[in-house]
Design a protein around this motif. Structure first.
Motif, PDB file in Angstrom:
ATOM      1  N   PHE A  11      -4.536   3.974   4.859  1.00 58.20           N
ATOM      2  CA  PHE A  11      -3.831   2.692   4.607  1.00 58.20           C
ATOM      3  C   PHE A  11      -4.060   2.000   5.919  1.00 58.20           C
ATOM      4  O   PHE A  11      -4.363   1.110   5.219  1.00 58.20           O
ATOM      5  N   TYR A  12      -5.235   2.228   6.743  1.00 60.70           N
ATOM      6  CA  TYR A  12      -5.270   0.841   7.916  1.00 60.70           C
ATOM      7  C   TYR A  12      -6.729   0.430   7.327  1.00 60.70           C
ATOM      8  O   TYR A  12      -7.062  -0.820   7.541  1.00 60.70           O
ATOM      9  N   LYS A  13      -7.482   1.177   6.951  1.00 57.52           N
ATOM     10  CA  LYS A  13      -8.520   0.840   5.731  1.00 57.52           C
ATOM     11  C   LYS A  13      -8.055  -0.438   5.292  1.00 57.52           C
ATOM     12  O   LYS A  13      -8.985  -1.124   5.295  1.00 57.52           O
ATOM     13  N   THR A  14      -7.349  -0.276   4.221  1.00 58.11           N
ATOM     14  CA  THR A  14      -7.011  -1.520   3.843  1.00 58.11           C
ATOM     15  C   THR A  14      -6.407  -2.525   4.375  1.00 58.11           C
ATOM     16  O   THR A  14      -6.171  -3.482   3.272  1.00 58.11           O
ATOM     17  N   VAL A  15      -5.334  -2.085   5.005  1.00 54.94           N
ATOM     18  CA  VAL A  15      -4.666  -3.279   5.547  1.00 54.94           C
ATOM     19  C   VAL A  15      -5.681  -4.207   6.407  1.00 54.94           C
ATOM     20  O   VAL A  15      -5.681  -5.239   6.230  1.00 54.94           O
ATOM     21  N   ASN A  16      -6.723  -2.977   7.277  1.00 52.69           N
ATOM     22  CA  ASN A  16      -7.730  -4.379   7.911  1.00 52.69           C
ATOM     23  C   ASN A  16      -8.797  -4.948   7.097  1.00 52.69           C
ATOM     24  O   ASN A  16      -9.240  -6.367   7.641  1.00 52.69           O
TER      25      ASN A  16
ATOM     26  N   ILE B 132       0.479  -1.277   0.284  1.00 45.99           N
ATOM     27  CA  ILE B 132       0.124   0.231   0.371  1.00 45.99           C
ATOM     28  C   ILE B 132       0.911   1.453  -0.032  1.00 45.99           C
ATOM     29  O   ILE B 132       2.105   1.407   0.949  1.00 45.99           O
ATOM     30  N   LYS B 133       0.902   2.138  -0.991  1.00 48.96           N
ATOM     31  CA  LYS B 133       1.563   3.741  -1.076  1.00 48.96           C
ATOM     32  C   LYS B 133       0.713   4.679  -0.430  1.00 48.96           C
ATOM     33  O   LYS B 133       0.314   4.791  -1.480  1.00 48.96           O
ATOM     34  N   THR B 134       1.069   5.233   0.463  1.00 45.58           N
ATOM     35  CA  THR B 134       0.397   6.161   0.906  1.00 45.58           C
ATOM     36  C   THR B 134       0.353   6.915   1.512  1.00 45.58           C
ATOM     37  O   THR B 134       1.064   5.675   3.132  1.00 45.58           O
ATOM     38  N   ASP B 135       0.506   7.902   2.659  1.00 46.12           N
ATOM     39  CA  ASP B 135       0.726   8.880   3.301  1.00 46.12           C
ATOM     40  C   ASP B 135      -0.718   9.114   4.427  1.00 46.12           C
ATOM     41  O   ASP B 135      -0.751   9.554   5.229  1.00 46.12           O
TER      42      ASP B 135
ATOM     43  N   ASP C 277       2.053   7.256  15.904  1.00 46.25           N
ATOM     44  CA  ASP C 277       0.844   8.830  16.570  1.00 46.25           C
ATOM     45  C   ASP C 277      -0.634   8.246  16.794  1.00 46.25           C
ATOM     46  O   ASP C 277      -0.922   6.855  16.912  1.00 46.25           O
ATOM     47  N   GLU C 278      -1.536   8.952  16.882  1.00 38.22           N
ATOM     48  CA  GLU C 278      -2.809   8.200  17.442  1.00 38.22           C
ATOM     49  C   GLU C 278      -3.715   7.473  16.240  1.00 38.22           C
ATOM     50  O   GLU C 278      -4.857   7.119  16.345  1.00 38.22           O
ATOM     51  N   GLU C 279      -3.205   8.405  14.940  1.00 35.98           N
ATOM     52  CA  GLU C 279      -3.718   7.077  14.284  1.00 35.98           C
ATOM     53  C   GLU C 279      -3.167   5.536  13.856  1.00 35.98           C
ATOM     54  O   GLU C 279      -4.487   5.165  13.675  1.00 35.98           O
TER      55      GLU C 279
ATOM     56  N   PHE D 233      -7.393  -3.472  13.400  1.00 41.20           N
ATOM     57  CA  PHE D 233      -7.198  -4.381  13.920  1.00 41.20           C
ATOM     58  C   PHE D 233      -6.876  -5.418  14.354  1.00 41.20           C
ATOM     59  O   PHE D 233      -7.321  -6.845  14.693  1.00 41.20           O
ATOM     60  N   VAL D 234      -6.431  -4.918  15.742  1.00 42.13           N
ATOM     61  CA  VAL D 234      -6.409  -5.982  17.246  1.00 42.13           C
ATOM     62  C   VAL D 234      -7.696  -6.457  17.738  1.00 42.13           C
ATOM     63  O   VAL D 234      -8.097  -7.690  17.644  1.00 42.13           O
ATOM     64  N   GLN D 235      -8.626  -5.484  17.270  1.00 39.49           N
ATOM     65  CA  GLN D 235     -10.096  -5.812  17.375  1.00 39.49           C
ATOM     66  C   GLN D 235     -10.742  -6.919  16.266  1.00 39.49           C
ATOM     67  O   GLN D 235     -11.356  -8.008  16.813  1.00 39.49           O
ATOM     68  N   ILE D 236     -10.115  -7.063  14.720  1.00 40.96           N
ATOM     69  CA  ILE D 236     -10.693  -8.125  14.255  1.00 40.96           C
ATOM     70  C   ILE D 236     -10.004  -9.281  14.518  1.00 40.96           C
ATOM     71  O   ILE D 236     -10.756 -10.516  14.736  1.00 40.96           O
TER      72      ILE D 236
END
Ligand code: SME
Length: 166
Positions: free
Chosen positions: A15-20, A7-10, A142-144, A152-155
């Motif tokens: 990023f987390y939406k995609t990873v999750n 995933i290439k994004t700042d 950071d907070e994000e 991620f952990v909830q999943i």
């Protein structure tokens, strides 16, 4: 075969939406806890930039024991209340450490680590273990990251077959 591209994004939210989403695809078709956690650590290891260690410590007999991870060999047992991992487990709260040298009692496993985040894994209020991620740069998390990794952990909390861990 694993087909997801890096995933290439700042944009950390994206990023987390995609990873999750990738994580859900990985864990919901697998019923073996070890395979689920091994691939979860590999997913973060592949997708996250500027990290040198990512993995799990699992609660066994009232202490944390090293689980699946990516990175250098690490310490294998951490008492509850010790280090960043044991503190997050005891407090049942995510801990963001901008500079590990400033955290009293930090347990150094890889000398390259400069900052760290530890997220406890809770299922129905019961502690199952923690997700630990180290970075070779200060202030990496950071907070994000906290929000995205807590999701991620909830999943994992909901989908890993914890009952089979011996
Ligand atoms: N730094 C952690 C120990 C685990 S390693 O980072 C892999 C801690 O203080 O609990």
């Amino acid at each position: 075969m694993y087909r997801a591209k890096k995933i290439k994004t700042d944009d950390k939210q994206l990023f987390y939406k995609t990873v999750n989403k990738l994580l859900i695809g990985q864990v919901c078709y697998e019923s073996d806890w070890l395979a689920q956690l091994a691939n979860a650590s590999a997913l973060l290891g592949h997708q996250m930039d500027e990290i040198n260690w990512v993995g799990f410590y699992l609660l066994k007999n009232d202490e944390l024991v090293l689980g699946p991870f990516q990175g250098k060999p690490a310490c294998t047992h951490i008492p509850i209340g010790k280090g960043v991992c044991g503190t997050a487990a005891e407090k049942r709260k995510t801990i963001l450490v901008p500079d590990v040298h400033e955290f009293p009692g930090h347990i150094a496993c890889d000398a390259a680590s400069q900052s760290e985040i530890v997220v406890p894994i809770l299922k129905d209020g019961e502690l199952k273990g923690v997700l630990d991620i180290d970075s070779p740069i200060k202030n990496r998390f950071d907070e994000e990251d906290k929000k995205g990794l807590e999701e991620f952990v909830q999943i994992l909390a909901e989908n890993v077959h914890w009952e089979n861990i011996c």
